[in-house]
Enzyme design. Structure first.
Site, PDB file in Angstrom:
ATOM      1  N   CYS A   1      -4.256   0.896  -5.785  1.00 29.66           N
ATOM      2  CA  CYS A   1      -4.338   2.542  -5.183  1.00 29.66           C
ATOM      3  C   CYS A   1      -3.704   3.256  -6.430  1.00 29.66           C
ATOM      4  CB  CYS A   1      -3.500   2.509  -4.042  1.00 29.66           C
ATOM      5  SG  CYS A   1      -3.865   1.476  -2.778  1.00 29.66           S
TER       6      CYS A   1
ATOM      7  N   TYR B   1     -13.429  -7.621   1.123  1.00 30.64           N
ATOM      8  CA  TYR B   1     -12.067  -7.639   1.041  1.00 30.64           C
ATOM      9  C   TYR B   1     -11.513  -8.159   2.159  1.00 30.64           C
ATOM     10  CZ  TYR B   1      -7.624  -5.066   0.532  1.00 30.64           C
ATOM     11  OH  TYR B   1      -6.163  -4.772   0.604  1.00 30.64           O
TER      12      TYR B   1
ATOM     13  N   HIS C   1      -4.285  -8.807   2.251  1.00 31.36           N
ATOM     14  CA  HIS C   1      -2.895  -7.634   2.699  1.00 31.36           C
ATOM     15  C   HIS C   1      -2.965  -7.494   4.247  1.00 31.36           C
ATOM     16  CE1 HIS C   1      -4.173  -6.691  -1.727  1.00 31.36           C
ATOM     17  NE2 HIS C   1      -2.720  -7.234  -1.774  1.00 31.36           N
TER      18      HIS C   1
ATOM     19  N   ASP D   1       2.385  -9.549  -1.821  1.00 31.02           N
ATOM     20  CA  ASP D   1       1.755  -9.278  -3.113  1.00 31.02           C
ATOM     21  C   ASP D   1       2.191  -8.523  -4.245  1.00 31.02           C
ATOM     22  OD1 ASP D   1      -0.627  -9.790  -4.712  1.00 31.02           O
ATOM     23  OD2 ASP D   1      -1.616  -7.859  -3.870  1.00 31.02           O
TER      24      ASP D   1
END
Length: 691
Positions: free
Chosen positions: A31, A170, A173, A266
């Protein structure tokens, strides 16, 4: 090129389905706080990575549909054709620098709040959404799943039309529907999409197959998958279901991008995970299972480790988010044998904090991050000097070091004067505290650069008076004289000095200078600052054998660290170290027998036994030299400027930015400098006709 042969394995091409990289450096999706709101700034960030040698440059997660609205956070969007031009800005600029462009498509399920669109939240099962807001996601029915697959196919085609070379599915997360369907803690379905792992993998398989089918060889298909949740038997583990998923889907994607979940795992900070490559124990099995190329992450900063991982067949591509933020030119510096010039990521997660605040990205090590378009800043290029010849920088903390380095790079004769016996200021001091040793990299990188330059003179033990500064005859002076912590308790909650009645009082400066409170009784650490430093100091003192009571007006210890994804680790570390935490309390007074706190809601008093108090409240700017110079010698200077904590105490990242800004703006037209503060991307008023 010096060092080129040693690391030549890192500069081999890698074939990913129908496309081929120019080297093994892969900027994985991360991001920026720019996204669909600031597409020109977003494109400039990614283009800089490509210029710096990252052969694949990825976007952040990209919403595929209004039912996956992450607002107010500025991720990317591919809701319809109107989003294509903004993303094409990125692909064209990345391609112009010789790199491939990748996009991470996402539907975030119950992680999406849909605050903007007000769409119903969709989930694998009925459950509350992922934030503290009274709203629930509804379990998707079969039509919802068919719709999701259609939305994903349509978004993949739009990604192709926008010029992307690699398109992601994806499942990572704990933020996307694909991942939620995989995890039993979220998936309580009883149909063919729930229950057994084979069923829970079904949606991911369908999304991969759909994406391959519609792209038809025009783009590579990548799969980002979190192989381990790092919660033991309560979640997916790399050695069990994580490995089984890879085995089931081994050759379906063109690329495996593997990591751990959730985001706080992560992107662990160096305070709690100091080792580079810390994810390898969880991800290194993947190459044994698939014939397709594998990219992995783990805050890689060592070229030797990177080359070793490729040579040993652990990874095909070196993935990075935070290291590519700290130094977009990391690959080029390795290729050109300029290893010492790499700005190593310190793992502070200031970049992450910006995203959690919903603002543009920033970085402690790289003050140009996020400013590539707005201010036209380049991390490796700065304008040469104009008419002035010399500058004096007083103070060698983060602002002083950065300012001196950039002035020297511009070609000025720079004198750097440090009052103490060593360079580095607060960076050096804070790096001596428990868990912050990696922060020393901030000073080391800048000191090494300054020491290579013939136009820099550096002095320690130079406590300059105003008269001495004036007598040096240098017309341009930058004062990075720092700040000191208040001893009297003034802070955010208590603006006035507190009555301490003879109680021994310490400050963070004392602890960082090696002066610990005596061990003859508990230490009350009063954290009205609520940043990271209070928790660090409590942990540091507990490790030194002190009994610590941490009182704070906040609801938790070190509330700021929620933004850096480490608050739960901070709190756990303190509790495990025996620190007593008293949240929601304000310090009122103290005397020889202890301290008096009061509840922030009821004002009910509470007495705490302690032998000393450590005040972590607020800081006093170090302006004495500046005040003396402006009062008695102002006419001798062309430039006299306070920078860093002396101008406005804040984060180390703020001080670095201030030093950099001062060096960039030196001899610049003030109107041009002012205009940079307001350069912004304007919203188009074009009527989209309801499309």
């Amino acid at each position: 090129m010096p060092g080129a042969n040693r690391y030549s394995v890192l500069f081999e091409p890698v074939k990913i389905g129908p496309v081929t990289t120019r080297n093994r450096f892969f900027q994985v999706p991360h991001c920026t706080g720019l996204g669909h709101v600031r597409p020109q700034a977003e494109a400039a960030v990614r283009a800089m990575k490509a210029e710096g040698g990252w052969s694949v440059v990825s976007t952040q997660e990209t919403e595929i549909h209004p039912t996956s609205d992450l607002g107010p956070y500025a991720e990317h969007r591919l809701w319809d054709k109107h989003d294509i031009p903004a993303l094409r800005l990125m692909t064209e600029r990345v391609h112009a620098k010789g790199s491939l462009a990748a996009i991470q498509l996402a539907h975030n399920g119950h992680h999406a709040t849909n605050h903007l669109t007000r769409a119903p939240a969709l989930g694998v099962s009925d459950r509350p959404i992922d934030v503290a807001y009274p709203k629930q996601a509804r379990a998707m029915d079969k039509q919802d799943i068919r719709d999701l697959r259609r939305w994903h196919r349509d978004a993949a085609l739009r990604a192709r039309d926008a010029g992307f070379d690699i398109v992601y599915v994806y499942a990572g997360h704990q933020m996307t529907l694909a991942h939620h369907f995989l995890l039993p803690q979220y998936n309580s379905r009883s149909d063919e999409y729930g229950g057994s792992l084979q069923n829970r993998v079904r949606l991911t398989r369908e999304l991969l197959e759909d994406t391959r089918e519609v792209l038809d060889g025009h783009c590579a298909v990548a799969f980002r998958f979190a192989v381990d949740q790092m919660i033991g038997t309560d979640g997916m583990q790399a050695g069990e279901e994580g490995r089984a998923v890879v085995e089931m889907l081994a050759d379906l994607p063109d690329l495996w991008d593997v990591n751990v979940a959730d985001w706080s795992n992560d992107s662990q900070t160096t305070r709690f995970q100091p080792e580079d490559g810390y994810q390898l124990p969880y991800t290194e099995f993947v190459k044994q299972v698939t014939s397709k190329p594998v990219v992995g992450v783990g805050r890689f900063t060592s070229p030797d480790l990177m080359a070793s991982l490729v040579s040993k067949g652990v990874l095909d591509l070196i993935g990075a988010a935070r290291p590519s933020i700290a130094d977009p030119f990391l690959p080029k510096k390795i290729e050109e044998g300029r290893i010492e010039e790499i700005r190593e990521c310190i793992g502070c997660n200031i970049c992450v904090s910006a995203d959690n605040l919903g603002v543009p990205i920033r970085c402690t090590q790289n003050p140009t991050m996020g400013e590539e378009w707005r201010r036209k800043w380049h991390p490796e290029v700065i304008a040469p000097k104009q008419q002035e010849e010399a500058a004096l920088v007083v103070g060698s903390g983060p602002a002083g070091l950065e300012c001196a380095m950039q002035l020297a790079r511009r070609g000025y004769q720079v004198t750097l004067a440090e009052a103490s016996g060593e360079f580095g200021g607060r960076v050096r001091k804070e790096s001596r505290l428990k868990g912050l040793s990696a922060w020393k990299r901030v000073a080391d990188n800048r000191l090494w650069d300054l020491q290579q330059r013939g136009n820099v003179q550096m002095f320690t033990g130079s406590q300059l008076t105003a008269a001495e500064v004036a007598d040096l005859g240098i017309a341009n002076v930058f004062l990075a004289t720092g700040s000191s912590w208040h001893r009297d308790g003034r802070g955010r909650t208590s603006p006035l000095a507190l009555a301490m009645g003879g109680m021994p009082v310490f400050t963070p400066d004392d602890i960082m200078d090696g002066l610990l409170p005596p061990a003859d009784g508990p230490v009350l650490l009063y954290d009205d600052d609520q940043g990271y430093i209070g928790g660090v100091l409590a942990s540091h003192m507990a490790a030194a054998g002190r009994k610590v009571v941490l009182a704070t007006p906040g609801a938790v210890a070190s509330a700021f660290t929620e933004l850096t994804l480490e608050q739960h680790r901070v709190q756990a570390d303190l509790l495990q170290a025996g620190v007593e935490i008293l949240p929601l309390h304000v310090l009122q007074s103290a005397d020889a027998g202890g301290a008096v706190l009061s509840c922030i809601y009821t004002s009910r008093p509470r007495r705490v036994d302690c032998a000393s108090v450590l005040m972590v409240t607020s800081r006093q700017r170090g302006t004495a030299l500046y005040d003396d110079l402006t009062a008695h010698h102002a006419g001798r200077f062309t430039t006299l400027e306070l920078i860093g904590d002396a101008a406005a105490p804040g984060l180390i990242a703020d001080a670095i930015f201030a030093g950099h800004l001062a060096a960039r703006n030196f001899e610049r037209d003030p109107e041009a400098a002012d205009a940079d503060w307001f350069r912004r991307e304007l919203i188009s008023l074009k009527d989209m006709g309801g499309a």
